[in-house]
Design a protein around this motif. Structure first.
Motif, short mmCIF file in Angstrom:
data_model
loop_
_atom_site.label_atom_id
_atom_site.label_comp_id
_atom_site.label_asym_id
_atom_site.label_seq_id
_atom_site.Cartn_x
_atom_site.Cartn_y
_atom_site.Cartn_z
N ARG A 417 0.93 -1.31 -0.01
CA ARG A 417 -0.01 -0.09 -0.10
C ARG A 417 1.02 1.37 -0.12
O ARG A 417 0.39 2.23 0.32
N CYS A 418 2.01 1.21 -0.64
CA CYS A 418 2.78 2.36 -0.51
C CYS A 418 2.38 3.24 -1.46
O CYS A 418 1.56 3.11 -2.37
N GLU A 419 2.87 4.53 -1.60
CA GLU A 419 2.23 5.69 -2.24
C GLU A 419 2.37 5.20 -3.89
O GLU A 419 1.63 5.98 -4.83
N HIS A 420 3.21 4.53 -4.32
CA HIS A 420 3.31 4.09 -5.70
C HIS A 420 2.68 2.84 -5.92
O HIS A 420 2.37 2.77 -7.30
N CYS A 421 2.11 2.32 -5.05
CA CYS A 421 1.11 1.15 -5.54
C CYS A 421 -0.17 1.53 -5.29
O CYS A 421 -1.10 0.96 -6.02
N ASP A 422 -0.55 2.09 -4.12
CA ASP A 422 -1.93 2.38 -3.43
C ASP A 422 -2.71 3.51 -4.61
O ASP A 422 -3.15 4.41 -4.04
N ILE A 423 -2.64 3.22 -5.87
CA ILE A 423 -3.19 4.36 -6.83
C ILE A 423 -4.65 3.65 -7.16
O ILE A 423 -4.81 2.69 -7.61
N PRO A 424 -5.65 4.56 -7.05
CA PRO A 424 -6.93 3.91 -7.58
C PRO A 424 -6.90 3.35 -8.85
O PRO A 424 -6.20 4.09 -9.73
N TRP A 425 -7.46 2.49 -9.18
CA TRP A 425 -7.68 1.86 -10.48
C TRP A 425 -8.21 2.64 -11.32
O TRP A 425 -7.84 2.70 -12.52
N SER A 426 -8.97 3.76 -11.03
CA SER A 426 -9.45 4.91 -11.88
C SER A 426 -8.11 5.54 -12.65
O SER A 426 -8.18 6.34 -13.54
N GLU A 427 -6.96 5.48 -11.77
CA GLU A 427 -5.83 6.34 -12.33
C GLU A 427 -5.07 5.32 -12.88
O GLU A 427 -3.58 5.25 -12.94
N ALA A 428 -5.52 4.41 -13.62
CA ALA A 428 -4.69 3.24 -14.45
C ALA A 428 -3.67 3.70 -15.41
O ALA A 428 -2.41 3.11 -15.33
N ASP A 429 -3.95 4.88 -15.89
CA ASP A 429 -2.91 5.56 -16.73
C ASP A 429 -1.83 6.06 -16.12
O ASP A 429 -0.71 5.60 -16.66
N GLY A 430 -1.78 6.31 -15.02
CA GLY A 430 -0.96 6.70 -13.94
C GLY A 430 -0.05 5.68 -13.88
O GLY A 430 1.22 5.68 -13.81
#
Ligand SMILES: C[S@@+](CC[C@H](N)C(=O)[O-])C[C@H]1O[C@@H](n2cnc3c(N)ncnc32)[C@H](O)[C@@H]1O
Length: 596
Positions: A417-430
């Motif tokens: 759940r680090c800041e580089h992994c815990d990205i909402p799936w809606s931000e898949a492009d990110g």
């Protein structure tokens, strides 16, 4: 947790002269290097000056104990200012703080006495002048391992015991590694969102490259299976403390096991070949560092010095009060080139080799279309072609998010759940952009760190500094553009000082970072601008590289620093004072136009 490897790299900026310059190879730090070698030849002068420096900066004992021992009347550790003040204080939290308070005695000089216990193989290692001891169980100590042998300690001319010396004695060039800890740099508190359990946080600002803490292990074993045996013999305060650590191998109300605690919290350290008959990766628990959570863009880098038995955390970037101190748990090298997918899009089903891990996010999202790079199509082709490089050379931190998470899940049983992994799936492009950047950074890292990667480098038309300098067919800004972009990408992904290998040092001069990553790019940019005769930019980049080296040498805090970094700082200072003293000043500028 973290694989710690022996540091192999040569130091400094080395380059051969470009064509048409006299044929001798130059090492831009040449003079400094030879002075350093002279100094390192015998322990004498250099070690004495280190000891003097240690004496000078050693803090009074009451100062060292402040905040660490309630018995001295000091205040208990508090939370950093910038963290929300109303975090629940769990019972576990308090127990950990109490245990910590008992056991952080002052760092002292790294002399170790081995006190073998009877009838078993667990050795007690006591760090001289400190109450801290470490239990060490190595399966079958080799005959050559003589715990109380004279080779293992050395008395400096000052009368101070300064180092454990491996076989080779005083002439082996080993100088005293410093043991150092900032005054109360850290605190332990419940980490944000309670997603990751407890974590460690900076209490004040820490400069990129500088030392966050240095500490010794409280227990070491070769095999996880041995954990129980060692746990039984631990001092009761240490045991109480270790019992509070997380065991991620159990679920629900199952009882923690020594094995589980070790598997969750241990660092893999490589012990010096001279101490054991052959290099061995052992598992070590440290009271503070073992509490660091993982991040795929860690704020700290762990290095282990097998001579002083110290683990050092260096800041990977500038840290502010309240920033979490994280390290990477990901392995440096992958078991085999084929086992981990390097592709950027998540698999539609978990790769067979990654066992039971299933990404929580939906799969099958379209792959990234635009690259950040000018030569993106070439890079894309290269990244998907494994014939030109061995993907096992690329540390796991450069892998795509789903691969990193799979490795962590399978090795440590948690979903990152680090800041580089815990990205909402809606931000898949990110996520895809991040995967893409890491992949490219990994590839460039191989190119810049492995001499054997020439073929790959040529395919990508990436010149070395020497080639660029001596051959005007390479556009003037080509090398500059590459390194600027790499710097930006590193900062974006939180991989500033991360190199090809985890910059762990198990040699005598341990505790310094490898000159890769951010520093390498800054060095090359400085040299490019020097070769172009651009004073402003030359000073800017040489200045940044110099400041980072200075922080790495830890001089600001009174430590003696490593000779290597200190000498390099001197060379860079001279260049900053007089840019024309840079050996290749204006060289490329003269070539401009010759072959365009
Ligand atoms: C060495 S412990 C770190 C300290 C731990 N947070 C605690 O409360 O004791 C490792 C454990 O912390 C948790 N952890 C560490 N990094 C994490 C991350 N990036 N995401 C989720 N959990 C993490 C996992 O449960 C992992 O097994």
């Amino acid at each position: 947790m973290v694989i710690i490897q022996q540091h192999q790299s040569g130091a400094g900026i080395h380059c051969t002269q470009p064509e048409a310059l006299p044929d001798r190879a130059i090492n831009l730090f040449g003079a400094a290097d030879s002075r350093r070698r002279e100094k390192e030849g015998v322990l004498g002068r250099s070690s004495r000056s280190q000891v003097e420096a240690l004496e000078d900066r050693r803090l009074p004992s009451h100062h060292l104990k402040r905040g660490l021992s309630r018995s001295d009347g000091s205040a208990p550790l508090s939370k950093p200012n910038s963290l929300p003040s109303k975090r629940p204080r769990t019972r576990e939290h308090e127990r950990i703080q109490d245990a910590q308070i008992v056991h952080f005695s002052s760092p002292r000089l790294p002399v170790v006495h081995f006190l073998p216990r009877q009838d078993d193989e667990v050795k007690t290692i006591r760090f001289q002048g400190s109450e801290q001891e470490c239990l060490f169980l190595a399966r079958g100590f080799p005959d050559s391992f003589k715990p109380e042998g004279a080779q293992l300690s050395y008395t400096a001319p000052t009368g101070e015991n300064i180092a454990i010396l491996p076989v080779g004695g005083p002439d082996s060039g080993i100088v005293s590694p410093y043991t150092y800890s900032l005054d109360k740099p850290l605190t332990i508190t419940v980490s944000s969102g309670v997603l990751k359990g407890l974590g460690m946080f900076a209490k004040h600002s820490i400069r990129q490259g500088s030392v966050i803490l240095v500490e010794r292990p409280v227990m070491i074993v070769e095999e996880v299976e041995d954990a129980e045996l060692v746990f039984k013999q631990l001092n009761k305060n240490v045991k109480r403390y270790l019992d509070c650590l997380t065991d991620s191998t159990i679920s629900g109300k199952q009882n923690k096991t020594a094995k589980g605690i070790l598997a969750t919290n241990a660092f893999n350290i490589e012990l010096a070949p001279n101490l054991l008959s052959e290099k061995k990766i052992c598992k070590a628990i440290f009271l503070q560092s073992s509490q660091c959570n993982h991040s795929c863009g860690p704020s700290a880098i762990a290095t282990f010095n097998a001579s002083s038995w110290t683990l050092t955390l260096h800041a990977n970037r500038d840290l502010r009060p309240g920033d979490e101190i994280t390290v990477s748990y990901l392995p440096v090298s992958l078991p085999s080139a084929a086992s981990i997918p390097l592709i950027s899009s998540p698999p539609t089903s978990p790769p067979a080799t990654l066992g039971h891990f299933r990404p929580t996010s939906p799969s099958g999202v379209s792959s990234v279309s635009a690259s950040t790079s000018a030569s993106s199509s070439t890079i894309s082709n290269l990244l998907s072609s494994s014939s030109l490089y061995d993907s096992s050379d690329i540390p796991a931190i450069y892998l795509a998010r789903h691969s990193r998470r799979a490795i962590l899940y399978n090795s440590y049983n948690f979903e990152c759940r680090c800041e580089h992994c815990d990205i909402p799936w809606s931000e898949a492009d990110g996520v895809h952009k991040s995967d893409r950047i890491r992949k490219e950074l990994g590839l460039y890292n191989v190119i810049f760190s492995k001499p054997s990667s020439t073929k790959l480098r040529k395919r990508l038309a990436i010149p070395t500094f020497e080639e660029w300098c001596g051959d005007s067919r390479f556009p003037v800004d080509s090398l500059i553009k590459i390194h600027m972009r790499l710097l930006e990408m590193r900062e974006k992904e939180g991989l500033e000082l991360i190199g090809l290998a985890n910059p762990i040092v198990s040699g005598a001069q341990g505790g310094n970072l490898k000159e890769e990553g951010w520093l390498k790019h800054a060095d090359i940019l400085g040299m490019c601008y020097g070769a172009l005769g651009d004073k402003v930019e030359f000073r800017r980049w040489v200045g940044r590289a110099r400041d980072l080296r200075w922080a790495m040498s830890n001089k600001d805090h009174g430590a003696s620093g490593t000779l290597e970094q200190t000498e390099h700082v001197k060379v860079l200072d001279a260049w900053l004072d007089e840019p024309k003293s840079f050996p290749l000043w204006g060289w490329r500028a003269q070539k401009k136009g010759q072959r365009f």
